[in-house]
Design a protein around this motif. Structure first.
Motif, PDB file in Angstrom:
ATOM      1  N   VAL A  62       4.770   0.000   7.100  1.00 58.05           N
ATOM      2  CA  VAL A  62       5.141  -0.314   5.930  1.00 58.05           C
ATOM      3  C   VAL A  62       5.185  -1.752   5.902  1.00 58.05           C
ATOM      4  CG1 VAL A  62       6.959  -0.335   4.244  1.00 58.05           C
ATOM      5  CG2 VAL A  62       6.558   1.639   5.501  1.00 58.05           C
ATOM      6  N   ILE A  63       5.696  -2.430   6.983  1.00 53.45           N
ATOM      7  CA  ILE A  63       5.915  -3.919   7.072  1.00 53.45           C
ATOM      8  C   ILE A  63       4.364  -4.612   6.977  1.00 53.45           C
ATOM      9  CG2 ILE A  63       6.113  -5.892   8.720  1.00 53.45           C
ATOM     10  CD1 ILE A  63       8.709  -4.122   9.520  1.00 53.45           C
ATOM     11  N   ILE A  64       3.402  -4.133   7.750  1.00 53.65           N
ATOM     12  CA  ILE A  64       2.032  -4.647   7.733  1.00 53.65           C
ATOM     13  C   ILE A  64       1.393  -4.600   6.384  1.00 53.65           C
ATOM     14  CG2 ILE A  64      -0.387  -4.247   8.454  1.00 53.65           C
ATOM     15  CD1 ILE A  64       1.813  -5.492  10.371  1.00 53.65           C
ATOM     16  N   VAL A  65       1.558  -3.344   5.718  1.00 52.42           N
ATOM     17  CA  VAL A  65       0.849  -3.105   4.333  1.00 52.42           C
ATOM     18  C   VAL A  65       1.695  -3.782   3.340  1.00 52.42           C
ATOM     19  CG1 VAL A  65       0.201  -1.428   2.594  1.00 52.42           C
ATOM     20  CG2 VAL A  65      -0.153  -0.865   4.907  1.00 52.42           C
ATOM     21  N   THR A  94       1.368  -7.858  -0.787  1.00 52.54           N
ATOM     22  CA  THR A  94       2.356  -8.694  -1.899  1.00 52.54           C
ATOM     23  C   THR A  94       2.129 -10.230  -1.513  1.00 52.54           C
ATOM     24  OG1 THR A  94       4.279  -8.727  -0.173  1.00 52.54           O
ATOM     25  CG2 THR A  94       4.019  -6.763  -1.772  1.00 52.54           C
ATOM     26  N   GLY A  95       1.903 -10.410  -0.379  1.00 55.13           N
ATOM     27  CA  GLY A  95       1.754 -12.068  -0.088  1.00 55.13           C
ATOM     28  C   GLY A  95       3.028 -12.674   0.271  1.00 55.13           C
ATOM     29  N   CYS A  96       4.072 -11.761   0.453  1.00 57.32           N
ATOM     30  CA  CYS A  96       5.527 -12.393   0.555  1.00 57.32           C
ATOM     31  C   CYS A  96       5.765 -13.070   1.939  1.00 57.32           C
ATOM     32  CB  CYS A  96       6.329 -11.221   0.338  1.00 57.32           C
ATOM     33  SG  CYS A  96       6.399 -10.319   1.867  1.00 57.32           S
ATOM     34  N   LEU A  97       6.580 -14.052   1.652  1.00 59.24           N
ATOM     35  CA  LEU A  97       7.185 -14.656   2.957  1.00 59.24           C
ATOM     36  C   LEU A  97       7.904 -13.850   3.723  1.00 59.24           C
ATOM     37  CD1 LEU A  97       8.449 -17.675   0.751  1.00 59.24           C
ATOM     38  CD2 LEU A  97       6.392 -17.820   2.202  1.00 59.24           C
ATOM     39  N   LEU A  98       7.928 -13.980   5.218  1.00 57.71           N
ATOM     40  CA  LEU A  98       8.592 -13.373   5.995  1.00 57.71           C
ATOM     41  C   LEU A  98       9.888 -13.011   5.776  1.00 57.71           C
ATOM     42  CD1 LEU A  98       7.583 -14.066   9.553  1.00 57.71           C
ATOM     43  CD2 LEU A  98       6.526 -12.408   7.973  1.00 57.71           C
ATOM     44  N   CYS A 151       1.350   1.391  -0.761  1.00 59.70           N
ATOM     45  CA  CYS A 151       2.427   0.616  -0.008  1.00 59.70           C
ATOM     46  C   CYS A 151       3.868   1.565  -0.576  1.00 59.70           C
ATOM     47  CB  CYS A 151       2.814  -0.838  -0.667  1.00 59.70           C
ATOM     48  SG  CYS A 151       3.925  -1.770   0.164  1.00 59.70           S
ATOM     49  N   PHE A 152       3.796   1.775  -1.690  1.00 58.04           N
ATOM     50  CA  PHE A 152       5.039   2.695  -2.031  1.00 58.04           C
ATOM     51  C   PHE A 152       4.985   4.053  -1.412  1.00 58.04           C
ATOM     52  CE2 PHE A 152       7.685   5.348  -4.991  1.00 58.04           C
ATOM     53  CZ  PHE A 152       8.856   4.671  -5.239  1.00 58.04           C
ATOM     54  N   LYS A 153       3.714   4.507  -1.260  1.00 60.49           N
ATOM     55  CA  LYS A 153       3.736   5.937  -0.707  1.00 60.49           C
ATOM     56  C   LYS A 153       4.055   5.709   0.687  1.00 60.49           C
ATOM     57  CE  LYS A 153       0.305   9.367   1.121  1.00 60.49           C
ATOM     58  NZ  LYS A 153       0.932   9.185   2.463  1.00 60.49           N
ATOM     59  N   LEU A 154       3.818   4.765   1.387  1.00 59.63           N
ATOM     60  CA  LEU A 154       4.506   4.465   3.064  1.00 59.63           C
ATOM     61  C   LEU A 154       5.998   4.198   2.820  1.00 59.63           C
ATOM     62  CD1 LEU A 154       1.827   2.141   4.666  1.00 59.63           C
ATOM     63  CD2 LEU A 154       2.207   4.635   4.882  1.00 59.63           C
ATOM     64  N   ILE A 155       6.449   3.674   1.892  1.00 63.25           N
ATOM     65  CA  ILE A 155       8.035   3.559   1.616  1.00 63.25           C
ATOM     66  C   ILE A 155       8.523   4.654   1.516  1.00 63.25           C
ATOM     67  CG2 ILE A 155       9.614   2.662  -0.036  1.00 63.25           C
ATOM     68  CD1 ILE A 155       7.942   0.030  -0.299  1.00 63.25           C
ATOM     69  N   GLU A 156       7.954   5.643   0.781  1.00 61.21           N
ATOM     70  CA  GLU A 156       8.587   6.956   0.480  1.00 61.21           C
ATOM     71  C   GLU A 156       8.772   7.620   2.028  1.00 61.21           C
ATOM     72  OE1 GLU A 156       7.933   8.573  -3.925  1.00 61.21           O
ATOM     73  OE2 GLU A 156       6.075   8.180  -2.740  1.00 61.21           O
ATOM     74  N   ASP A 157       7.434   7.498   2.823  1.00 63.93           N
ATOM     75  CA  ASP A 157       7.330   8.117   3.899  1.00 63.93           C
ATOM     76  C   ASP A 157       8.469   7.732   5.007  1.00 63.93           C
ATOM     77  OD1 ASP A 157       5.125   9.872   3.089  1.00 63.93           O
ATOM     78  OD2 ASP A 157       3.779   8.445   3.986  1.00 63.93           O
ATOM     79  N   TYR A 158       8.585   6.325   4.929  1.00 61.20           N
ATOM     80  CA  TYR A 158       9.539   5.950   5.621  1.00 61.20           C
ATOM     81  C   TYR A 158      11.063   6.208   5.301  1.00 61.20           C
ATOM     82  CZ  TYR A 158      12.339   1.843   7.341  1.00 61.20           C
ATOM     83  OH  TYR A 158      13.263   0.861   7.962  1.00 61.20           O
ATOM     84  N   LYS A 205     -10.420  -0.425   2.173  1.00 62.36           N
ATOM     85  CA  LYS A 205     -10.083   0.739   2.579  1.00 62.36           C
ATOM     86  C   LYS A 205      -8.826   1.344   2.014  1.00 62.36           C
ATOM     87  CE  LYS A 205     -13.459   1.332   6.556  1.00 62.36           C
ATOM     88  NZ  LYS A 205     -13.329   1.549   8.081  1.00 62.36           N
ATOM     89  N   ILE A 206      -7.731   0.346   2.070  1.00 62.89           N
ATOM     90  CA  ILE A 206      -6.251   0.572   1.578  1.00 62.89           C
ATOM     91  C   ILE A 206      -6.336   1.471   0.473  1.00 62.89           C
ATOM     92  CG2 ILE A 206      -5.881  -1.460   0.402  1.00 62.89           C
ATOM     93  CD1 ILE A 206      -3.085  -1.527   1.951  1.00 62.89           C
ATOM     94  N   ASN A 207      -7.399   1.315  -0.336  1.00 59.48           N
ATOM     95  CA  ASN A 207      -7.635   1.965  -1.812  1.00 59.48           C
ATOM     96  C   ASN A 207      -7.930   3.414  -1.576  1.00 59.48           C
ATOM     97  OD1 ASN A 207      -6.616  -0.379  -3.003  1.00 59.48           O
ATOM     98  ND2 ASN A 207      -8.578  -1.154  -3.139  1.00 59.48           N
ATOM     99  N   GLU A 208      -8.608   3.767  -0.398  1.00 59.87           N
ATOM    100  CA  GLU A 208      -8.815   5.097   0.043  1.00 59.87           C
ATOM    101  C   GLU A 208      -7.741   5.822   0.330  1.00 59.87           C
ATOM    102  OE1 GLU A 208     -11.860   4.882   2.670  1.00 59.87           O
ATOM    103  OE2 GLU A 208     -13.224   3.791   1.540  1.00 59.87           O
ATOM    104  N   LYS A 209      -6.410   5.167   0.435  1.00 61.46           N
ATOM    105  CA  LYS A 209      -5.390   6.013   1.215  1.00 61.46           C
ATOM    106  C   LYS A 209      -4.842   6.879   0.305  1.00 61.46           C
ATOM    107  CE  LYS A 209      -5.891   4.169   5.124  1.00 61.46           C
ATOM    108  NZ  LYS A 209      -6.245   4.981   6.372  1.00 61.46           N
TER     109      LYS A 209
END
Length: 302
Positions: free
Chosen positions: A134-137, A142-146, A184-191, A298-302
Motif C-alpha cells: 500500500v505504501i509503495i502504490v 499520489t506523489g505525496c510527501l513522506l 491503491c484503494f483496493k490495496l487499502i481495503e485488503d490492508y 501495469k498498475i492499471n491491469e491490477k
C-alpha cells in the motif's frame, strides 16, 4: 573531527529569542543546524566566528551532505546571523562572505523513474507484505510527501456516491483533496481486512500506517520500505523522493495541465513544472486520471 558540544545557556537564550515566532517543527530544524555548526566550532562561541570559520564549515558539510541539505544549512545559519546582527550581538554577518551552495531545481533522468521502471517496481510488489505494498502504490500514484503519508489518518480517506476514492493530504495552505488510484484503494481495503478492521472506513484519528510496536510509522520506516522495494526491482539508484518527481513528470508527459499537477502535489506555483522540462522525453510516450488511463502502466491491469 570535532567533539559534540551543544549551545551554552546564553546562546540558547538568544536562540529562543530568534525562534519565538517559528513553529515547533521549524524551531527544532533551526536548532539542529545551529548546533551542528556549534559542534564544528568546538569551543568557540557563536558570536565570535569569522568568515573563515564559516567557509570551512560549509566546505565540510559539502563533503557529508546532499547539495539541497547544504543549501538549507547555509540559509538557516545566514538567517540566524542576520538576526544577531540586527540585535547588535555582532557587527557583520560572517556568512555574507561565504558562497551559498548552489542547487539546481531542474530535474534530470536521475530523479525520475520511467514507465518501464515503475512497471518493474509493480512486478515485485507481491514480495512485500500488504502494508508495504500500500505504501509503495500510495507514493507512486499520489506523489505525496513522506510526512503526508506518515501522518495519514483513516478520517482522511473518503468515498463519494459514485465510488470514487479520495484522500486529504497536507496541512494549512497546502491541504488538498486528491483522487486515489482504484488499485491503491483496493490495496487499502485488503490492508484493512488483513489488519482485522471493518470493511467500511469510518472517520477516526487512528493512523493508517502502523508498526507492530507503534500506532504510527516514521519517515525512516518508509525510506527503508522504499529502499527494499527498489532493490528488489533492481532500481537502487532511486529513493523515496523520486516517486514524487516521477508522478509530476509522467503526468505532465501524458497531458496533465500544470495547474492540475500544482493542485495534486500542493505546489505554491504551477511554474514549478518547468523543473521537469528536461526529463519529459524519458518518461515515455485531474493528474491521477492520466496515470490510471494509461494502458502502458501495469498498475492499471491490477
Amino acid at each position: 573531527m570535532y567533539t559534540t558540544k551543544g549551545l551554552d545557556d546564553y546562546e540558547y537564550e538568544v536562540f529562543k529569542s530568534f525562534s519565538r515566532k517559528l513553529s515547533p517543527t521549524t524551531k527544532h530544524d533551526y536548532l539542529s543546524k545551529i548546533t551542528l555548526f556549534k559542534e564544528f566550532l568546538e569551543n568557540k562561541e557563536l558570536v565570535y566566528v569569522t568568515k573563515h570559520d564559516c567557509k570551512k564549515f560549509i566546505d565540510y558539510i559539502k563533503e557529508k551532505y546532499a547539495k539541497s541539505t547544504c543549501e538549507k544549512i547555509y540559509s538557516y545559519l545566514h538567517s540566524f546571523y542576520n538576526f544577531l546582527m540586527k540585535e547588535e550581538y555582532i557587527e557583520i554577518n560572517p556568512f555574507r562572505y561565504v558562497e551559498k551552495p548552489a542547487v539546481t531545481r531542474i530535474k534530470t533522468k536521475d530523479d525520475v523513474l520511467s514507465i518501464q521502471e515503475i512497471n518493474k517496481l509493480i512486478d515485485v510488489l507481491h514480495k512485500l507484505n500488504i502494508r508495504d505494498r500500500v505504501i509503495i502504490v500510495f507514493l507512486i500514484t499520489t506523489g505525496c510527501l513522506l510526512n503526508e503519508l506518515v501522518n495519514l489518518k483513516w478520517k482522511d480517506i473518503m468515498v463519494d456516491e459514485k465510488d470514487n476514492y479520495y484522500t486529504k493530504l497536507g496541512k494549512g495552505r497546502k491541504e488538498r483533496i486528491v483522487k486515489l488510484h482504484p488499485y491503491c484503494f483496493k490495496l487499502i481495503e485488503d490492508y484493512r481486512d488483513y489488519s482485522g478492521l471493518e470493511e467500511i472506513i469510518t472517520p477516526s484519528e487512528d493512523f493508517v500506517f502502523t508498526t507492530q510496536k507503534s500506532n504510527s510509522i516514521t519517515d525512516r520506516n518508509v525510506r527503508l520500505i522504499v529502499s527494499k522495494a527498489l532493490s528488489l526491482a533492481g532500481l537502487s539508484q532511486y529513493s523515496a523522493k523520486d516517486f514524487r518527481h516521477s508522478f509530476a513528470a509522467i503526468a505532465l508527459r501524458l497531458g496533465a495541465e500544470e495547474e492540475d499537477i500544482k493542485n495534486q502535489l500542493g505546489w505554491s506555483d504551477k511554474y514549478y513544472a518547468i523543473r521537469y522540462k528536461y526529463v519529459l522525453n524519458f518518461v515515455d510516450s485531474e493528474s491521477v486520471d492520466y496515470l490510471a488511463n494509461n494502458e502502458n502502466l501495469k498498475i492499471n491491469e491490477k
